[in-house]
Enzyme design. Sequence first.
Site, mmCIF file in Angstrom:
data_model
loop_
_atom_site.group_PDB
_atom_site.id
_atom_site.type_symbol
_atom_site.label_atom_id
_atom_site.label_comp_id
_atom_site.label_asym_id
_atom_site.label_seq_id
_atom_site.Cartn_x
_atom_site.Cartn_y
_atom_site.Cartn_z
ATOM 1 N N ASP B 191 0.851 -1.190 0.000
ATOM 2 C CA ASP B 191 0.000 0.000 0.000
ATOM 3 C C ASP B 191 0.892 1.247 0.000
ATOM 4 O OD1 ASP B 191 -1.937 1.934 0.561
ATOM 5 O OD2 ASP B 191 -2.555 1.085 2.480
ATOM 6 N N HIS B 364 -5.170 4.042 6.138
ATOM 7 C CA HIS B 364 -3.941 3.673 5.427
ATOM 8 C C HIS B 364 -2.701 4.151 6.173
ATOM 9 C CE1 HIS B 364 -5.865 2.350 1.633
ATOM 10 N NE2 HIS B 364 -6.806 3.213 1.985
#
Lengths: 548, 548
Positions: B191, B364
């Site tokens: 990510d 995130h």
Amino acid sequence: MNSVQIIPLGGVGEIGKNCTVIRQDDDIVVIDCGLSFPNEEMLGVDIVIPDFTYLVENKSKIRGVFLTHAHEDHVGALPYFLQQIKCPIYASEFTHAIIRQKLDERVDLREVQLLTFKPGDIIPAGSMSVEPVRVTHSIPETCSMAIRTKHGIILMTADFKFDFTPVDSRLTNMARFGELGKEGVVALLSDSTNVERPGWSPSEMKVSEGLRKVFTAAGGRVLLTTFASNIHRMQQVYDVAAECGRKVAVVGRRMEQNLEICTRLGYLKIPKGVRINLDEMRQYQPKDLAILTTGSQGEPMSALVQMSKDEYSRLRVIPGDTLIYSARPIPGNEAAIWRTVNRLFRQGANVIYDSPTPIHVSGHAYQEELKMMINLTRPYYIAPVHGEPRHQHLYLEIARNMGYPDHRLFTMQDGVPLEIQETAASMGEQVHCGRVLVDSAGTPGVSDDVLRDRNNVARDGLVVVTIAVDPERGEIVGDPILQARAFHAAEGILDQARDVLWDALKNLDSNDIRDVDRLRHEVADIVKKFIQKKAQLRPIILPTILEV
Amino acid sequence: MNSVQIIPLGGVGEIGKNCTVIRQDDDIVVIDCGLSFPNEEMLGVDIVIPDFTYLVENKSKIRGVFLTHAHEDHVGALPYFLQQIKCPIYASEFTHAIIRQKLDERVDLREVQLLTFKPGDIIPAGSMSVEPVRVTHSIPETCSMAIRTKHGIILMTADFKFDFTPVDSRLTNMARFGELGKEGVVALLSDSTNVERPGWSPSEMKVSEGLRKVFTAAGGRVLLTTFASNIHRMQQVYDVAAECGRKVAVVGRRMEQNLEICTRLGYLKIPKGVRINLDEMRQYQPKDLAILTTGSQGEPMSALVQMSKDEYSRLRVIPGDTLIYSARPIPGNEAAIWRTVNRLFRQGANVIYDSPTPIHVSGHAYQEELKMMINLTRPYYIAPVHGEPRHQHLYLEIARNMGYPDHRLFTMQDGVPLEIQETAASMGEQVHCGRVLVDSAGTPGVSDDVLRDRNNVARDGLVVVTIAVDPERGEIVGDPILQARAFHAAEGILDQARDVLWDALKNLDSNDIRDVDRLRHEVADIVKKFIQKKAQLRPIILPTILEV
């Protein structure tokens, strides 16, 4: 009528198309004449301008339009205004120079009465007068406007910040604001765009530091994109480039134009030997070059966007280039800007769009500066402008915290006058007001019907159904033709629709067919229902009945 | 072929439509099957999905699709995938429950082989195996996927953060990442969405503090909008509401559905007596109420947007309401969101969209967390995913700063395999890959031609020209008809165009007219040129020649 009216024709409850009317009896003063940009639902619309009907109806009363500064959201609607109304236009020397070139593209300049003021001038305007007061902002020669009325001074701050180290050393005239406050400011209409930001805005001069870091660290060329009107930013690029031994070239029509004007008039002071043109670039190493470019909003035709697509013949991105994104995205442009930035990364450039040492600062006051303006001018009434409802709301909360009671605070709306009487103020009756949509060809007046059609076609497409009839005999002649554009559905659906239509038409008798209007509706209805049922789509159906 | 291939069919160089193929000889494992949202140029497009051609061509090799979590950008293309391919779909119990309801709307569930895993399971997939490892994220039961290949473990982090106080107390399995690192991670696909943010992301639990402040201070109802899938956020709303003595109602179809599923399966633990339905609201004072609502992205049909327009019959905004905007705008939705917020302010609500104590946190990882994942897993090769080129660029800079040499770092592109050999890795030959546009009716395959037409009509409109000819005699029959839609130009321009066309047609001889294809082009050309010259517009011209 004893009141003085403040009537925003744009710029309140929104950011853009600033245009405010101040009316005292039979005298009208207009502050600014700006445009705004379309939202994503306004397909095929280039710019949005205020509806000037109120001013057209009161043409004879207008004593002048006073421009606070040369940004598009304050001057961009002027060409359209001048097509409808003749009156004196007052501007600073710099604003004058910038708008002249833009007006020249659309109106006959010989017919326009362009007058120049200096901060501190007191310009008579019928029974009122207008005094520009110097403030700092992201473009030279920005002025607040102090309008003297029978009930006191109405002070429009225009876009401003308190920058104690502006690039051109021309400070906000804080003392004058204090004097005006003492004289009596009945109403303050303040910029509120940055009311969400706590503290003080950094000085424009801060950007030099950020630029210096990048210019020194970059091993290749440095490109910088900013608004073409940001002369102070350009000045800093030239200064830092000179310091770091880089030459500066400029690309982009509007930026090149502004460079010419500002150099000629002395607003831009380019250190000796720094300025080169694009062709001369090949004589230098990449590390000795800097390039100023338009395109900070991801505009499709701009130099930067075309470079990012490798479609700009005059200049190509080379690996090792560093681009400084020295601007703020105008809301709505984010996606286009990021696409540009990503393409530049893919080409091997490094893009700096955020940095601990700022590479961009805002030209609008933060919270403490907004309070300082209230503190200096001590207005009786306060109404935030240049903001959306959220900004107006937050601004008024700040004023409340400074002790202002509710009856002295106003949330204005476009078209609704704030009426100042001798001992009170209140909202008056809505005047004619609205937005006018200008299309890509510069023609104003795109209608809601046209927009609705565009949105419908953009979603589901359009189907044209053509039938020829012999009205005398009441007969269909030949086969119906179905054609689609912008239409996405399973293959064969038009053929099926034609068969269904054909079957239905066969059942009509000659009288039904002679009634062409009814037939048109019937045809549209049959095709529409079939497509909707079969494909769950609702294209526009355009039936054409040809009488032969 | 001795290499193991990692082939992103989506999700690299972009945010959205995550879908990654891992191929070892004749075995294929697919990680995720997501959708993305259209950009502003994709008119009439509802969602964008990966082009599955490569997988269709290699159908027989697919050992399974493994879903990391239930967000749309990881699972939303599954219905379209399943229309073309049958294979086992593996998901956690929670993900399973959420996708079941969505699949049910589009495919026959009896035909789908849906299997459930738990973190730590090692699922055989041909000559490879897949091990889900628990991570924290903004939706329950998110898993990284460790794919064991002959050259080592390929680790796809999926969306993750290191949250040490997650709302459901289920921690990231850091130790397992360490073990995998020891075993040998040959490639880390991490990510990179939040790589621009320095430091550590705040814990989801932080939001409780922010909520508590607002719930306590608000004198009226509190509304909160967030993603319908953010179960942890909903949990905190229920908990804080219970603490503050407020009852909670829910509006919005998707949120109500998720509430049902999650309560039934125990993912949401609602304190006793807090949950009420909308009808029961009238029994309580505003200050005793809280409302969870969909609409955080400004979706036109959502409860919140309809409320803001006063068009939602089940619930109306009342002055004194406080709305907490507890979400992040998905890029492209900003304008619609701000319009909603502004409308709510106009209705007298207070909207809290930013606050010193957070009312929203990201799911995130920030920079330090991204580094920690590298530190734990010690991968040999690194390639950032789930990011645009700017994110990939910044992520690789971080890896370089951690000592990684360039030959171990990869900027991947959709459709280009990263081929891992025994002692080296390199980019392979592009496979068939692309985007498929799905229209508002759910039909995939909107073409570039259709999009071009839509953009043209949306800008300048469309003009239909209809002429009847008698091909035998080579004569025009009756008058030409010109009709326009979505077209904005000065009045009378169509009449003028018809006259010009009529004059031109008169000069044709009967042979010209018999050649219908040529006549069609000629007609379009005449009208097009006239309108372009007269109005500077380029509408689509659609000529129809009817033979009678």
